[in-house]
Design a protein around this motif. Sequence first.
Motif, PDB file in Angstrom:
ATOM      1  N   PHE A 110      30.749  52.093  43.549  1.00  0.00           N
ATOM      2  CA  PHE A 110      30.517  53.518  43.745  1.00  0.00           C
ATOM      3  C   PHE A 110      30.188  54.307  42.483  1.00  0.00           C
ATOM      4  CE2 PHE A 110      33.358  52.223  47.245  1.00  0.00           C
ATOM      5  CZ  PHE A 110      32.525  52.531  48.308  1.00  0.00           C
ATOM      6  N   TYR A 111      30.476  53.744  41.314  1.00  0.00           N
ATOM      7  CA  TYR A 111      30.286  54.509  40.087  1.00  0.00           C
ATOM      8  C   TYR A 111      29.335  53.841  39.099  1.00  0.00           C
ATOM      9  CZ  TYR A 111      34.110  57.210  41.978  1.00  0.00           C
ATOM     10  OH  TYR A 111      34.889  57.983  42.798  1.00  0.00           O
ATOM     11  N   GLY A 112      28.602  52.850  39.547  1.00  0.00           N
ATOM     12  CA  GLY A 112      27.560  52.251  38.736  1.00  0.00           C
ATOM     13  C   GLY A 112      28.046  51.449  37.538  1.00  0.00           C
ATOM     14  N   GLU A 113      29.277  50.955  37.583  1.00  0.00           N
ATOM     15  CA  GLU A 113      29.760  50.140  36.477  1.00  0.00           C
ATOM     16  C   GLU A 113      29.105  48.766  36.525  1.00  0.00           C
ATOM     17  OE1 GLU A 113      34.021  50.072  36.436  1.00  0.00           O
ATOM     18  OE2 GLU A 113      34.161  52.244  36.183  1.00  0.00           O
ATOM     19  N   SER A 114      29.132  48.085  35.401  1.00  0.00           N
ATOM     20  CA  SER A 114      28.479  46.789  35.248  1.00  0.00           C
ATOM     21  C   SER A 114      28.982  45.774  36.276  1.00  0.00           C
ATOM     22  CB  SER A 114      28.741  46.261  33.833  1.00  0.00           C
ATOM     23  OG  SER A 114      28.326  44.916  33.727  1.00  0.00           O
ATOM     24  N   LYS A 115      28.039  44.999  36.815  1.00  0.00           N
ATOM     25  CA  LYS A 115      28.357  43.919  37.749  1.00  0.00           C
ATOM     26  C   LYS A 115      28.105  42.566  37.087  1.00  0.00           C
ATOM     27  CE  LYS A 115      27.144  46.676  41.770  1.00  0.00           C
ATOM     28  NZ  LYS A 115      26.412  47.808  41.271  1.00  0.00           N
ATOM     29  N   GLU A 116      28.290  42.519  35.793  1.00  0.00           N
ATOM     30  CA  GLU A 116      28.044  41.307  35.021  1.00  0.00           C
ATOM     31  C   GLU A 116      28.962  40.174  35.497  1.00  0.00           C
ATOM     32  OE1 GLU A 116      27.969  39.952  30.333  1.00  0.00           O
ATOM     33  OE2 GLU A 116      28.537  41.988  30.862  1.00  0.00           O
ATOM     34  N   TRP A 117      28.456  38.958  35.460  1.00  0.00           N
ATOM     35  CA  TRP A 117      29.198  37.811  35.972  1.00  0.00           C
ATOM     36  C   TRP A 117      30.524  37.609  35.250  1.00  0.00           C
ATOM     37  CZ3 TRP A 117      30.658  33.580  33.153  1.00  0.00           C
ATOM     38  CH2 TRP A 117      30.036  33.392  31.921  1.00  0.00           C
ATOM     39  N   LYS A 118      30.609  38.007  33.991  1.00  0.00           N
ATOM     40  CA  LYS A 118      31.862  37.839  33.244  1.00  0.00           C
ATOM     41  C   LYS A 118      32.960  38.725  33.829  1.00  0.00           C
ATOM     42  CE  LYS A 118      29.400  36.840  28.988  1.00  0.00           C
ATOM     43  NZ  LYS A 118      29.033  37.356  27.663  1.00  0.00           N
ATOM     44  N   ARG A 119      32.612  39.917  34.243  1.00  0.00           N
ATOM     45  CA  ARG A 119      33.590  40.812  34.870  1.00  0.00           C
ATOM     46  C   ARG A 119      34.054  40.235  36.203  1.00  0.00           C
ATOM     47  NH1 ARG A 119      32.401  46.781  35.497  1.00  0.00           N
ATOM     48  NH2 ARG A 119      34.575  47.017  34.966  1.00  0.00           N
ATOM     49  N   ILE A 120      33.115  39.716  36.976  1.00  0.00           N
ATOM     50  CA  ILE A 120      33.449  39.140  38.275  1.00  0.00           C
ATOM     51  C   ILE A 120      34.327  37.904  38.097  1.00  0.00           C
ATOM     52  CG2 ILE A 120      32.469  38.051  40.341  1.00  0.00           C
ATOM     53  CD1 ILE A 120      30.089  40.050  39.970  1.00  0.00           C
ATOM     54  N   LEU A 121      34.059  37.105  37.069  1.00  0.00           N
ATOM     55  CA  LEU A 121      34.896  35.945  36.778  1.00  0.00           C
ATOM     56  C   LEU A 121      36.324  36.381  36.437  1.00  0.00           C
ATOM     57  CD1 LEU A 121      35.264  32.900  36.245  1.00  0.00           C
ATOM     58  CD2 LEU A 121      34.507  33.338  33.896  1.00  0.00           C
ATOM     59  N   CYS A 122      36.461  37.424  35.657  1.00  0.00           N
ATOM     60  CA  CYS A 122      37.798  37.925  35.306  1.00  0.00           C
ATOM     61  C   CYS A 122      38.539  38.438  36.538  1.00  0.00           C
ATOM     62  CB  CYS A 122      37.694  39.020  34.241  1.00  0.00           C
ATOM     63  SG  CYS A 122      37.188  38.388  32.629  1.00  0.00           S
ATOM     64  N   ILE A 123      37.839  39.097  37.445  1.00  0.00           N
ATOM     65  CA  ILE A 123      38.459  39.545  38.699  1.00  0.00           C
ATOM     66  C   ILE A 123      38.953  38.334  39.485  1.00  0.00           C
ATOM     67  CG2 ILE A 123      37.988  40.566  40.963  1.00  0.00           C
ATOM     68  CD1 ILE A 123      36.096  42.496  39.535  1.00  0.00           C
ATOM     69  N   PHE A 124      38.142  37.296  39.525  1.00  0.00           N
ATOM     70  CA  PHE A 124      38.522  36.071  40.232  1.00  0.00           C
ATOM     71  C   PHE A 124      39.779  35.459  39.618  1.00  0.00           C
ATOM     72  CE2 PHE A 124      38.188  31.426  40.763  1.00  0.00           C
ATOM     73  CZ  PHE A 124      38.268  31.358  42.144  1.00  0.00           C
ATOM     74  N   ILE A 125      39.868  35.446  38.304  1.00  0.00           N
ATOM     75  CA  ILE A 125      41.038  34.890  37.623  1.00  0.00           C
ATOM     76  C   ILE A 125      42.293  35.707  37.969  1.00  0.00           C
ATOM     77  CG2 ILE A 125      42.096  34.535  35.346  1.00  0.00           C
ATOM     78  CD1 ILE A 125      39.227  33.821  34.366  1.00  0.00           C
ATOM     79  N   ILE A 126      42.161  37.038  37.985  1.00  0.00           N
ATOM     80  CA  ILE A 126      43.298  37.892  38.341  1.00  0.00           C
ATOM     81  C   ILE A 126      43.739  37.616  39.781  1.00  0.00           C
ATOM     82  CG2 ILE A 126      44.041  40.279  38.734  1.00  0.00           C
ATOM     83  CD1 ILE A 126      42.179  41.042  36.360  1.00  0.00           C
ATOM     84  N   LEU A 127      42.782  37.470  40.680  1.00  0.00           N
ATOM     85  CA  LEU A 127      43.113  37.168  42.075  1.00  0.00           C
ATOM     86  C   LEU A 127      43.832  35.831  42.192  1.00  0.00           C
ATOM     87  CD1 LEU A 127      39.939  38.359  44.010  1.00  0.00           C
ATOM     88  CD2 LEU A 127      42.248  39.270  44.201  1.00  0.00           C
ATOM     89  N   CYS A 128      43.353  34.821  41.474  1.00  0.00           N
ATOM     90  CA  CYS A 128      43.996  33.504  41.514  1.00  0.00           C
ATOM     91  C   CYS A 128      45.421  33.583  40.982  1.00  0.00           C
ATOM     92  CB  CYS A 128      43.187  32.491  40.715  1.00  0.00           C
ATOM     93  SG  CYS A 128      41.644  32.014  41.507  1.00  0.00           S
ATOM     94  N   ALA A 129      45.630  34.349  39.921  1.00  0.00           N
ATOM     95  CA  ALA A 129      46.972  34.501  39.356  1.00  0.00           C
ATOM     96  C   ALA A 129      47.892  35.202  40.350  1.00  0.00           C
ATOM     97  CB  ALA A 129      46.913  35.269  38.050  1.00  0.00           C
ATOM     98  N   SER A 130      47.382  36.202  41.044  1.00  0.00           N
ATOM     99  CA  SER A 130      48.198  36.911  42.039  1.00  0.00           C
ATOM    100  C   SER A 130      48.572  35.991  43.189  1.00  0.00           C
ATOM    101  CB  SER A 130      47.444  38.130  42.564  1.00  0.00           C
ATOM    102  OG  SER A 130      47.216  39.047  41.535  1.00  0.00           O
TER     103      SER A 130
END
Length: 104
Positions: free
Chosen positions: A77-97
Amino acid sequence: MAWVALIVAGAFETFGVAMMNQYSVSRNWKPLVFLVLGFCISLFLLDYSMNTISMGTAYAIWTGIGVVGGTIVGMLFYGESKEWKRILCIFIILCASIGLKIVS
């Protein structure tokens, strides 16, 4: 029920963060009211879930949902970067949770 409350608490935290961003853009009173309401509900549900779930696990899951949710809202919604590195970090946080849930 505590896990459902914790997930909903994380969703309200994400909502509160989105309203914080909206308030910083518009300086309108409505996002400010929703910001306060979102965080109040979030903290209430976090408190409720901590009656059953250990503090460290509950807080880690709650903040993880907030981080992932805030990042996804920012991307969509706010035009922030969709770079693969950010998405990978989100995935890591989800796996840790998910790992915390499994071992708790």
